[in-house]
Design an enzyme around this catalytic site. Structure first.
Site, PDB file in Angstrom:
ATOM      1  N   ASP A   1     -48.481  -0.846   5.504  1.00 51.28           N
ATOM      2  CA  ASP A   1     -47.753   0.393   5.794  1.00 51.28           C
ATOM      3  C   ASP A   1     -48.636   1.391   6.517  1.00 51.28           C
ATOM      4  OD1 ASP A   1     -49.391   1.080   3.578  1.00 51.28           O
ATOM      5  OD2 ASP A   1     -47.741   0.691   2.199  1.00 51.28           O
TER       6      ASP A   1
ATOM      7  N   HIS B   1     -42.646   1.081  -6.706  1.00 51.94           N
ATOM      8  CA  HIS B   1     -42.609   0.778  -5.271  1.00 51.94           C
ATOM      9  C   HIS B   1     -43.748  -0.167  -4.886  1.00 51.94           C
ATOM     10  CE1 HIS B   1     -45.429   4.335  -4.796  1.00 51.94           C
ATOM     11  NE2 HIS B   1     -46.008   3.471  -3.976  1.00 51.94           N
TER      12      HIS B   1
ATOM     13  N   ASP C   1     -43.580   4.268  -9.951  1.00 52.37           N
ATOM     14  CA  ASP C   1     -42.121   4.157  -9.931  1.00 52.37           C
ATOM     15  C   ASP C   1     -41.654   2.765  -9.503  1.00 52.37           C
ATOM     16  OD1 ASP C   1     -42.772   4.159  -7.263  1.00 52.37           O
ATOM     17  OD2 ASP C   1     -41.553   5.906  -6.730  1.00 52.37           O
TER      18      ASP C   1
ATOM     19  N   GLU D   1     -39.633   2.660  -1.446  1.00 52.40           N
ATOM     20  CA  GLU D   1     -39.338   3.518  -2.575  1.00 52.40           C
ATOM     21  C   GLU D   1     -38.108   3.026  -3.339  1.00 52.40           C
ATOM     22  OE1 GLU D   1     -41.569   5.433  -3.394  1.00 52.40           O
ATOM     23  OE2 GLU D   1     -42.116   6.987  -1.964  1.00 52.40           O
TER      24      GLU D   1
END
Length: 260
Positions: A67, A138, A136, A143
């Site tokens: 990324d 990801h 979370d 996301e």
């Protein structure tokens, strides 16, 4: 999915680096998928050490990073292109021309995303993808709510991710709102995935990705669909797993001929 519970970062790094080394010994021109963030750093340290001391050769390796932030200029110290250079690729003998990063500074970002996917296909696909996981759930910058079939594209960061990364930028206001990331479908195309998680703050995400339902609210749960996914965790990150004893038993009694 194989879950391996180990004592800490040193043991995890040794096992993950061993898998990379075994791959390069049998396939010197392998394609690696490289994650940034804190989780893979001990692995990169161990691989750099094996290169320095034992001559582990990366000269024919190609690499694709996961990324990148959108809008940071090339050369920005917190761009993942620069981070992966500092933390890994400049420490081994990989050809810089063989290190491919999503281009968040491109004039046409969607076109750059397509070019990145094309380059990955032209290289024959990723043989081994290293991953971390966010609190979370990801992976990459996919996301919660991400499409489970997504490919490399632009995503908007949730505020928790921006807060988690603010320490690198000095303040939350300097953290970009947008990123380019390999999609979950892109990650699933890798032939072997190794996900690393350490610390109690990752325990919920580890439980959800390993034992929870396959759901977009926990993007990493898509790895339940992968035919060769390995999850390496320390005791703290494993603390919420209901089947932790089973995972320990399975690894302790693993056949000697079976690799990671």
């Amino acid at each position: 999915m194989e879950v391996v519970i180990l004592s800490g970062n040193k043991a995890i790094a040794a096992l993950a680096a061993g898998a990379v080394e075994a791959l390069l010994r049998r396939k010197p021109a392998a394609v690696l998928g490289l994650a940034t963030g804190s989780s893979p750093l001990p692995v990169y340290d161990e691989l750099a050490l094996r290169h320095e001391r034992a001559g582990l050769d990366f000269s024919r390796v190609a690499a694709f990073t996961l990324d990148e932030y959108v809008g940071l200029p090339h050369g920005h110290p917190e761009s993942y292109r620069e981070v992966i250079k500092r933390e890994f690729t400049e420490r081994v003998n990989i050809d810089p021309a063989n290190v491919h990063c999503p281009d968040g500074a491109a004039a046409d970002v969607p076109d750059a995303c397509r070019a990145f996917e094309d380059a990955m296909r032209a290289a024959g696909g990723v043989d081994l993808q290293l991953l971390g996981v966010g609190t979370d759930g990801h992976i990459g910058f996919n996301e919660p709510g991400s499409s489970l079939a997504s490919r490399t594209r632009i995503k908007t960061l949730i505020e928790q991710t921006r807060r988690d990364n603010a320490r690198f930028f000095g303040s939350l206001s300097k953290v970009p709102h947008h990123v380019v990331t390999q999609g979950l479908g892109t990650i699933l195309a890798a032939r072997h995935v190794i996900l690393i998680a350490t610390g109690a703050q990752k325990a919920t995400a580890v439980r959800d990705l390993v034992e929870g339902p396959l759901a977009a609210i926990c993007p990493a749960s898509v790895l339940q669909l992968h035919p060769h996914a390995t999850v390496l965790v320390d005791e703290a990150a494993a603390s919420s797993l209901r089947l932790a004893d089973y995972y320990r038993h399975s690894y302790e009694n693993k056949p000697s001929w079976q690799e990671l």
